[in-house]
Scaffold this active site. Structure first.
Site, PDB file in Angstrom:
ATOM      1  N   ASP A   1      47.508  47.381  34.638  1.00 39.88           N
ATOM      2  CA  ASP A   1      47.489  46.766  33.314  1.00 39.88           C
ATOM      3  C   ASP A   1      46.485  47.477  32.414  1.00 39.88           C
ATOM      4  O   ASP A   1      45.269  47.439  32.669  1.00 39.88           O
ATOM      5  CB  ASP A   1      47.115  45.286  33.424  1.00 39.88           C
ATOM      6  CG  ASP A   1      48.210  44.464  34.080  1.00 39.88           C
ATOM      7  OD1 ASP A   1      49.348  44.500  33.585  1.00 39.88           O
ATOM      8  OD2 ASP A   1      47.931  43.803  35.096  1.00 39.88           O
TER       9      ASP A   1
ATOM     10  N   ASP B   1      55.809  39.102  35.486  1.00 34.75           N
ATOM     11  CA  ASP B   1      54.365  39.330  35.562  1.00 34.75           C
ATOM     12  C   ASP B   1      53.639  38.167  34.909  1.00 34.75           C
ATOM     13  O   ASP B   1      53.828  37.902  33.722  1.00 34.75           O
ATOM     14  CB  ASP B   1      54.030  40.646  34.857  1.00 34.75           C
ATOM     15  CG  ASP B   1      52.548  40.981  34.884  1.00 34.75           C
ATOM     16  OD1 ASP B   1      51.774  40.267  35.552  1.00 34.75           O
ATOM     17  OD2 ASP B   1      52.164  41.972  34.233  1.00 34.75           O
TER      18      ASP B   1
END
Length: 224
Positions: free
Chosen positions: A34, A174
């Site tokens: 991320d 996610d």
């Protein structure tokens, strides 16, 4: 086939190589990275040098999730650092088709993510070009958030589009993914599960987190 993608957002960065090795040995399918800039989403995380470091200690595919402003400016940097899959957001890429095509021309797979408040139909005109569609089931920025159950409808809609068009496109989920909701995510059409806290903070270690998530995704009676 269900795939598990540990997100290093919750890894121990003082022992990152060890955490990645444990994830790989436990059967992780890919590593989710991320990248957050504090503008498009709150929090500031990592850049290309971290991707390069991760690439040097694992053989797993690296998917880089660009939660940043002007992601098109940094695509080459992340490809050079070792990414295999690059994911941009529908909400902040005005020329989405151009960016997706550029990523694929460089030899990477291309994905597009949708925030919880963004409708599934906004991907209708780009779906045929995608390797991956990512449903954010929390608002981007931090690990450990609660799963937003209304995103299950979005997963169903995207899965229906994939099936109706017979696309070779993965559906990734996610945010707040854990053993308790893994089965309903799979039933809604998700086939790649990203998890941070549920894996790297699992009481039985990283291996226990991956095994628990996979077992519950594939068999609802297996709560480990």
């Amino acid at each position: 086939m269900i795939q598990i993608a540990p997100s290093v957002l919750s890894a121990d960065f003082t022992h990152l190589a060890d955490d990645l090795k444990a994830a790989e040995e436990a059967g992780a399918d890919r590593i989710h990275i991320d990248v957050i800039d504090g503008h498009f989403a709150p929090n500031i995380t990592m850049g290309p040098f971290i991707v390069e470091a991760i690439n040097s200690v694992t053989s797993l595919p690296l998917e880089v999730h660009l939660m940043i402003e002007h992601p098109d400016r940094y695509i080459d940097d992340f490809i050079k650092a070792g990414s295999d899959i690059l994911i941009v957001h529908q909400e902040n890429v005005p020329h989405l088709h151009r960016v997706v095509q550029y990523i694929k021309e460089q030899g990477n797979q291309a994905g597009v993510a949708l925030n919880p408040g963004t409708p599934a139909h906004t991907l209708d005109d780009i779906m045929d070009d995608l390797d991956l569609a990512l449903v954010m089931s929390v608002n981007p920025g931090f690990s450990g958030q609660k799963f937003i159950s209304s995103t299950l409808d979005k997963m169903r809609q995207l899965r229906q589009t994939i099936e109706n068009r017979r696309l070779a496109c993965d559906l990734e989920v996610d945010g707040g993914v854990n053993p308790d909701n893994a089965q309903e995510i799979v039933q809604a059409g998700g086939n790649i599960l990203v998890a941070a806290t549920a894996i790297f903070k699992h009481p039985n270690g990283i291996g226990g987190g991956i095994r628990s998530l996979r077992q519950c995704a594939e068999n609802p009676t297996m709560l480990v």
